[in-house]
Design an enzyme around this catalytic site. Structure first.
Site, PDB file in Angstrom:
ATOM      1  N   HIS A 183       6.120   1.915   0.590  1.00 46.50           N
ATOM      2  CA  HIS A 183       6.934   3.121   0.397  1.00 46.50           C
ATOM      3  C   HIS A 183       6.044   4.347   0.162  1.00 46.50           C
ATOM      4  O   HIS A 183       6.270   5.416   0.733  1.00 46.50           O
ATOM      5  CB  HIS A 183       7.858   2.944  -0.817  1.00 46.50           C
ATOM      6  CG  HIS A 183       8.933   1.921  -0.633  1.00 46.50           C
ATOM      7  ND1 HIS A 183       9.772   1.896   0.464  1.00 46.50           N
ATOM      8  CD2 HIS A 183       9.330   0.883  -1.433  1.00 46.50           C
ATOM      9  CE1 HIS A 183      10.633   0.896   0.342  1.00 46.50           C
ATOM     10  NE2 HIS A 183      10.379   0.261  -0.799  1.00 46.50           N
ATOM     11  N   HIS A 214       4.568  -4.035  -1.785  1.00 47.50           N
ATOM     12  CA  HIS A 214       5.863  -3.472  -1.376  1.00 47.50           C
ATOM     13  C   HIS A 214       5.949  -1.976  -1.688  1.00 47.50           C
ATOM     14  O   HIS A 214       6.297  -1.162  -0.815  1.00 47.50           O
ATOM     15  CB  HIS A 214       6.984  -4.222  -2.098  1.00 47.50           C
ATOM     16  CG  HIS A 214       8.356  -3.768  -1.716  1.00 47.50           C
ATOM     17  ND1 HIS A 214       9.067  -4.354  -0.687  1.00 47.50           N
ATOM     18  CD2 HIS A 214       9.158  -2.781  -2.213  1.00 47.50           C
ATOM     19  CE1 HIS A 214      10.240  -3.752  -0.566  1.00 47.50           C
ATOM     20  NE2 HIS A 214      10.321  -2.791  -1.486  1.00 47.50           N
ATOM     21  N   GLU A 215       5.614  -1.625  -2.919  1.00 49.04           N
ATOM     22  CA  GLU A 215       5.715  -0.220  -3.320  1.00 49.04           C
ATOM     23  C   GLU A 215       4.674   0.646  -2.620  1.00 49.04           C
ATOM     24  O   GLU A 215       4.926   1.825  -2.342  1.00 49.04           O
ATOM     25  CB  GLU A 215       5.579  -0.089  -4.839  1.00 49.04           C
ATOM     26  CG  GLU A 215       6.670  -0.795  -5.632  1.00 49.04           C
ATOM     27  CD  GLU A 215       8.070  -0.340  -5.256  1.00 49.04           C
ATOM     28  OE1 GLU A 215       8.230   0.813  -4.808  1.00 49.04           O
ATOM     29  OE2 GLU A 215       9.013  -1.146  -5.391  1.00 49.04           O
TER      30      GLU A 215
END
EC number: 3.4.24.-
Length: 442
Positions: free
Chosen positions: A25, A21-22
């Protein structure tokens, strides 16, 4: 299954999915020319760190229950004039939206890749063949016959019981469920309608399919006891491993036996031991989870090979199936969440980290391919949950950006801060409620 095994399996799942997920980003920020100060997996004390040539510090911290990407942002720090073009808040609305949405998108892409791997390697499963229909059930009222295979649920094609069970659970609150069936081994289609207007079930006590009266082909159960729990009702009644149980002169089935137990009333059984017969009275008791039990386990034989299959495809078809499965799970997750809010599903079914840990431990014990499937499921859930329009989540940030695009300027700092506090309170309440439910299930 040990606590340590479940805990370790849980930590791996959370760490991998948070990293995915990170990284979404992080990757999007780099593509948009944003300076990233730190990429962290976990919170708290730093256990390991490394800084790359672009000045980004990669960190693994002590508490592996989350993560974050810290970017250069004029709202939180003084930005030197020469770096202003690399600050997050100086990028266009579209670029900022891309960076924020990239986290959930990465979770969906991970799920697609996981299912692609599963379908390329192959995963054993059991064909969705109905072995029996519970008497006086919704399925019985629909005149569904045993030895038929479920081909579709409300037009959605299915190939395994797991998918069927998830689909059925999302139909709670619907007046009807349409099933497409075929006699096992035949290509002739039958169409049956389940009247589910008054259908309700408790997922903690039974599955959606069993509550409708659909009994799948299972491991063949012989009513010769393989285990009797110490100090259980069966133990107190004098039953022992190796005993064969009858109901009168007829050999009782495991399904019938479970029905007797769930009624919570004393019942008589005939017991054969070493060629001798006797009668005992079994009195069910409530266990710690509030369920009736007597404390026995029957002898089980493997499912016949004619009911077994393997979901395995070529590379292109496996990729297609991976995309379809991820979309299907995303839609099912949204529908289940919607039914939690409408009351069609009770909030007590909301699960938290302990439920995830149990699922991680069980799936990892069954096999790596099942563990990967569990990770894909949680990844989809993580992606969907992060798109919720709560200000502390990615979805909330996207709502703020949408408002900025419409107004031509950001919402006031006061409104944003108030929204963050409200969003954080709602999120903490939901997490607390989920954790409370987890403890009730222990």
């Amino acid at each position: 299954m040990s606590f340590l095994w479940s805990f370790a399996s849980f930590i791996i799942v959370i760490s991998v999915l948070v990293a995915v997920h990170e990284y979404g980003h992080f990757w999007a920020a780099r593509k948009c020319g944003i300076q990233v100060h730190r990429f962290s997996i976990g919170f708290g004390k730093v256990l390991w760190s490394r800084t790359d040539k672009q000045g980004t510090e990669f960190v693994i911290s002590a508490i592996p229950l989350g993560g974050y990407v810290k970017m250069l942002d004029g709202r939180n720090e003084v930005v030197p004039p020469e770096l202003s073009s690399r600050a997050f808040d100086q990028k266009s609305v579209l670029q900022r939206a891309f960076v924020i949405a990239a986290g959930p998108i990465a979770n969906f892409l991970f799920a697609i890749l996981a299912y692609f791997t599963i379908y390329t390697v192959g995963i054993p499963t059991v064909k969705p063949v109905i072995a029996d229909i519970s008497s006086n059930s919704i399925a019985a009222q629909a005149q569904i016959e045993p030895n038929t295979q479920i081909m579709a649920v409300d037009g959605t094609k299915v190939s395994d019981w797991e998918t069927i069970n998830m689909l059925l659970a999302t139909k709670m609150g619907n007046d009807e469920i349409h099933l497409t069936l075929s006699p096992f081994g035949s290509s002739i289609e039958q169409h049956k309608v389940l009247n589910t207007k008054d259908w309700r079930f408790d997922p903690e006590k039974e599955s959606a399919m069993s509550s409708l009266g659909l009994q799948p082909v299972r491991t063949k159960v012989d009513m010769i006891l393989s285990k009797v729990e110490v100090n259980s009702p069966a133990d107190k009644a004098g039953l022992k491993a190796g005993d064969r149980i009858y109901a009168g002169e007829q050999l009782i089935s495991w399904q019938q036996f479970v029905q007797f137990v769930q009624e919570g009333k004393p019942f008589n059984v005939k017991v054969e031991r070493d060629g001798q017969f006797s009668f005992v009275v079994l009195t069910p008791e409530l266990n710690k989870k509030g369920r009736w039990y007597v404390g026995i386990a029957p002898t089980a034989a493997p499912i016949s090979d004619i009911y077994r299959t393997e979901l395995k495809y070529g590379i292109l078809e496996a990729l297609q199936k991976g995309v379809e499965k991820t979309i299907q799970l995303s839609w099912l997750t949204i529908k289940v969440i919607g039914k939690l809010f409408t009351g069609d599903l009770a909030l007590k079914n909301l699960g938290g980290p302990i439920s995830i840990a149990k699922g991680a431990g069980i799936s990892s014990e069954i096999g790596l391919i099942y563990y990967l499937g569990f990770m894909a499921l949680i990844s989809v859930n993580l992606g969907i949950m992060n798109l919720f329009p709560l200000p502390v989540l990615d979805g909330g940030h996207l709502v703020f950006l949408a408002a900025e695009a419409v107004r031509g300027k950001p919402l006031s700092e006061r409104i944003q801060n108030l929204s963050y506090r409200i969003g954080a309170a709602i999120l903490m309440a939901l997490m607390g409620f989920a954790l409370f439910n987890d403890f009730l299930r222990l």
